[in-house]
Write an enzyme that holds these catalytic residues in place. Structure first.
Site, mmCIF file in Angstrom:
data_model
loop_
_atom_site.group_PDB
_atom_site.id
_atom_site.type_symbol
_atom_site.label_atom_id
_atom_site.label_comp_id
_atom_site.label_asym_id
_atom_site.label_seq_id
_atom_site.Cartn_x
_atom_site.Cartn_y
_atom_site.Cartn_z
ATOM 1 C CD GLU A 1 -1.943 -0.297 1.884
ATOM 2 O OE1 GLU A 1 -2.858 -0.770 1.500
ATOM 3 O OE2 GLU A 1 -0.875 -0.461 1.604
ATOM 4 C CG ASP B 1 1.376 1.686 -7.770
ATOM 5 O OD1 ASP B 1 1.327 2.537 -6.830
ATOM 6 O OD2 ASP B 1 1.286 0.644 -7.212
ATOM 7 C CD GLU C 1 -0.269 -5.270 -8.461
ATOM 8 O OE1 GLU C 1 0.457 -6.521 -8.078
ATOM 9 O OE2 GLU C 1 -0.515 -4.630 -7.377
ATOM 10 C CB THR D 1 -6.015 1.105 -6.500
ATOM 11 O OG1 THR D 1 -4.928 0.457 -6.854
ATOM 12 C CG2 THR D 1 -5.925 1.195 -5.022
HETATM 13 C C1 DMJ Z 1 -2.865 -3.525 -3.139
HETATM 14 O O1 DMJ Z 1 -3.281 -3.028 -1.959
HETATM 15 C C2 DMJ Z 1 -3.381 -2.532 -4.358
HETATM 16 O O2 DMJ Z 1 -3.665 -3.189 -5.587
HETATM 17 C C3 DMJ Z 1 -2.415 -1.095 -4.568
HETATM 18 O O3 DMJ Z 1 -2.760 -0.427 -5.456
HETATM 19 C C4 DMJ Z 1 -0.999 -1.745 -4.540
HETATM 20 N N1 DMJ Z 1 -0.772 -2.957 -3.943
HETATM 21 C C5 DMJ Z 1 -1.512 -3.816 -3.423
HETATM 22 C C6 DMJ Z 1 -1.445 -5.089 -4.510
HETATM 23 O O4 DMJ Z 1 -0.475 -5.568 -4.900
#
Ligand code: DMJ
Length: 560
Positions: free
Chosen positions: A157, A299, A451, A538
């Site tokens: 994170e 994911d 997403e 991400t």
């Molecule tokens: C975000 O922190 C990022 O996109 C991560 O890859 C997945 N979870 C959250 C959003 O849903």
């Protein structure tokens, strides 16, 4: 007699009935009708209108023509939504990691704030040209942000939100302050890699630079977490010329590549020691558990395989091969269709060798629609039939699955009472049921995740099909209606299937960093941050695609 043979149901006195098709037209049946049937089949199977530019399909309802809509105005409404969220955070929780709009207060993930909200939002502020807000945020980073904290933070994170936010903002603004803070943070995060294997620990103490195992799952690290650090650390090596960041994160991928996978699919945990044995067990660093999912904890492993290939200007084809192999596994093992509407979904497996798919799909999986499209064209826009025809068969298949999956993700929004998607849906595969989607009470909340709008943005850029903008607008309107808080900020929701949906006292940082950014970019007419020049981490932080030099490129490995 003749009449009897040729027309045996007729009365002898009736004249013989005319054949429906006179003999001279029978070639219609034999030649033209089969040709029409083949053509219709082609349309149904390949559906080229889904990606040939400037066409739209009639889903979910007839759409207004794209040119009648003032997209700039819509983009400005997204900007206003961002200001509504940001000004409340500035007023009530300045400097705190997280914001709670109902109680109008902030909170921290460790003993003091390390910029989860401010740094995660920096590049959105910059892109939206919110100059005063950006300046105040920049001053906080320069004067207040301090990573020398005797506290534990999650490696993944902190990397995707804080390190990624600092690096992308450095790239956009050229302000060295962001780069020097990024170097300080990354040097501390490297402590998580001091494990007996090449797999980093889940967390790290920033002052001590020491790794800490996860406090659950017997201390195993999440597969997606340890494989979603690479874009950030590699870009830092590129910027600084110091290969140590690159090497560390690359070793993790070497390790994963050496582990047994089924059709490129991976279980969602990696253990640090054999559960029953000691630290120096040679078996540590193996996958732990057996569940396969492209949702939580799986994911972004798949997302970063593709993006690592794109980031270094396609100079490392082994990532593309790992990604293609995994997508083949997804297509053959996880993709299925719901009933009665045949919505494509990506389910889960309890075990890599299971043959039956669990028809459960997290909203998190919705990144995959855009990712498949990005992989199909490697960021290029399809502007003509020729562009489309030039794609390989495999890329066309990826594009088809990406567009169909994104349609299913849009349906996750459009079929609920609020027009917002829940955290998890179950797709119906039972012939007797009439509902394609089932939502369990414990899965019906919404964190305002990005997403689906992320995939809409990518598909809009790649196909120029205006339906993606319309879907995005419909989703934005639902956010405005149900998640906007009158006192300021936006809240997560308890249950998207009921009105009112009930509020949760939390505004996730990815609402500012990702969801609103992707909506803003979806309605942007200038094509800022083109997908063949930037790769989004991400957490939606855009990092430039670059050509790696020999010095920072690490081993430049090739797969065994
Ligand atoms: C975000 O922190 C990022 O996109 C991560 O890859 C997945 N979870 C959250 C959003 O849903």
């Amino acid at each position: 007699m003749l009449a009897m043979y040729s027309n045996n149901h007729n009365d002898e006195n009736e004249p013989p009935r005319q054949a429906f098709f006179p003999r001279r037209y029978r070639f219609l049946i034999r030649i033209i009708f089969p040709l029409i049937a083949v053509y219709l089949l082609y349309l149904i199977v390949y559906r080229p209108e889904n990606w040939i530019p400037n066409t739209s399909t009639e889903f979910p309802s007839p759409l207004p023509h794209g040119s009648d809509v003032n997209w700039l105005n819509r983009q400005q409404q997204v900007r206003k939504a961002f200001q509504h969220a940001w000004s409340a955070y500035e007023r009530d929780a300045w400097g705190c990691d997280e914001y709670h709009p109902i109680s109008q207060r902030g909170s921290n993930l460790t003993t003091q704030g390390i910029g989860f909200t401010i740094v995660d939002s920096l590049d959105t502020l910059f892109l939206m040209n919110l100059t005063d807000e950006f300046r105040r945020a920049r001053d906080w980073v320069a004067n207040e942000l301090d990573f020398d904290i005797d506290g534990e933070v999650n490696l993944f994170e902190t990397t995707i939100r804080v390190l990624g936010g600092l690096l992308s903002t450095y790239n956009l603004s050229g302000d060295m302050e962001f780069l020097s803070k990024a170097v300080d943070l990354a040097d501390r995060l490297l402590g998580a890699f001091l494990s007996p294997t090449a797999i980093p620990y889940a967390s790290v103490n920033l002052r001590r630079k020491s790794g800490i195992q996860a406090h659950f799952a017997s201390g195993a690290s999440s597969t997606s977490e340890v494989t979603t650090l690479q874009l950030e650390f590699k870009y830092l090596s590129y910027l600084t010329g110091d290969e140590k960041y690159w090497k560390k994160v690359e070793e993790t991928i070497f390790k994963i590549d050496s582990l047994e996978r089924v059709d490129g699919l991976v279980p969602i945990y990696i253990r640090h020691v054999s559960v029953s044995e000691s630290l120096d067990n040679p078996n540590d660093g193996l996958f732990w558990g057996s569940r396969i999912t492209l949702g939580a904890r799986g994911d972004s492993y798949y997302e970063y395989l593709l993006k690592q290939y794109i980031q270094t200007s396609r100079t490392e084809p082994m990532y593309r091969r790992m990604y293609d192999q995994a997508m083949q596994g997804v297509k053959t093992r996880l993709v299925n269709y719901s009933l009665p509407s045949k919505l494509l979904f990506v389910g889960e497996l309890l075990h890599p060798t299971s043959t039956s798919i669990i028809p459960k799909m997290d909203h998190l999986v919705c990144f995959l629609g855009g990712s498949l499209a990005l992989g199909a064209t490697e960021g290029r826009t399809i502007r003509s039939k020729e562009d489309y025809s030039a794609l390989s068969k495999n890329s066309r298949e990826d594009l088809r699955i990406g567009t169909e999956l994104t349609k299913s993700c849009a349906q996750m929004y459009f079929t609920t009472a609020t027009g917002l998607a829940p955290e998890i849906v179950y797709f119906n595969t039972d012939k007797t049921s009439m509902d394609d989607l089932n939502i369990k009470p414990m899965d019906s909340h919404s964190l305002l995740r990005p997403e689906t709008v992320e995939s809409l943005f990518i598909l809009w850029r790649i196909t120029r099909n205006v339906k993606y903008r319309h879907w995005g607008w419909k989703i934005f309107e639902a956010f405005e209606k149900y998640a906007k808080h009158e006192k300021g900020g936006y809240t997560s929701l308890d249950d998207v299937t009921t009105i009112p949906p009930g509020r949760r006292d939390k505004m996730e940082t990815f609402w500012l960093a990702e969801t609103l950014k992707y909506l803003y970019l979806l309605f942007d007419d200038t094509d800022v941050l083109p997908l063949d020049k930037y790769v989004f981490n991400t957490e939606a932080h855009p990092l430039p695609i670059f050509m790696p030099s020999e010095e920072v490129r690490g081993a430049g490995w090739s797969r065994s």
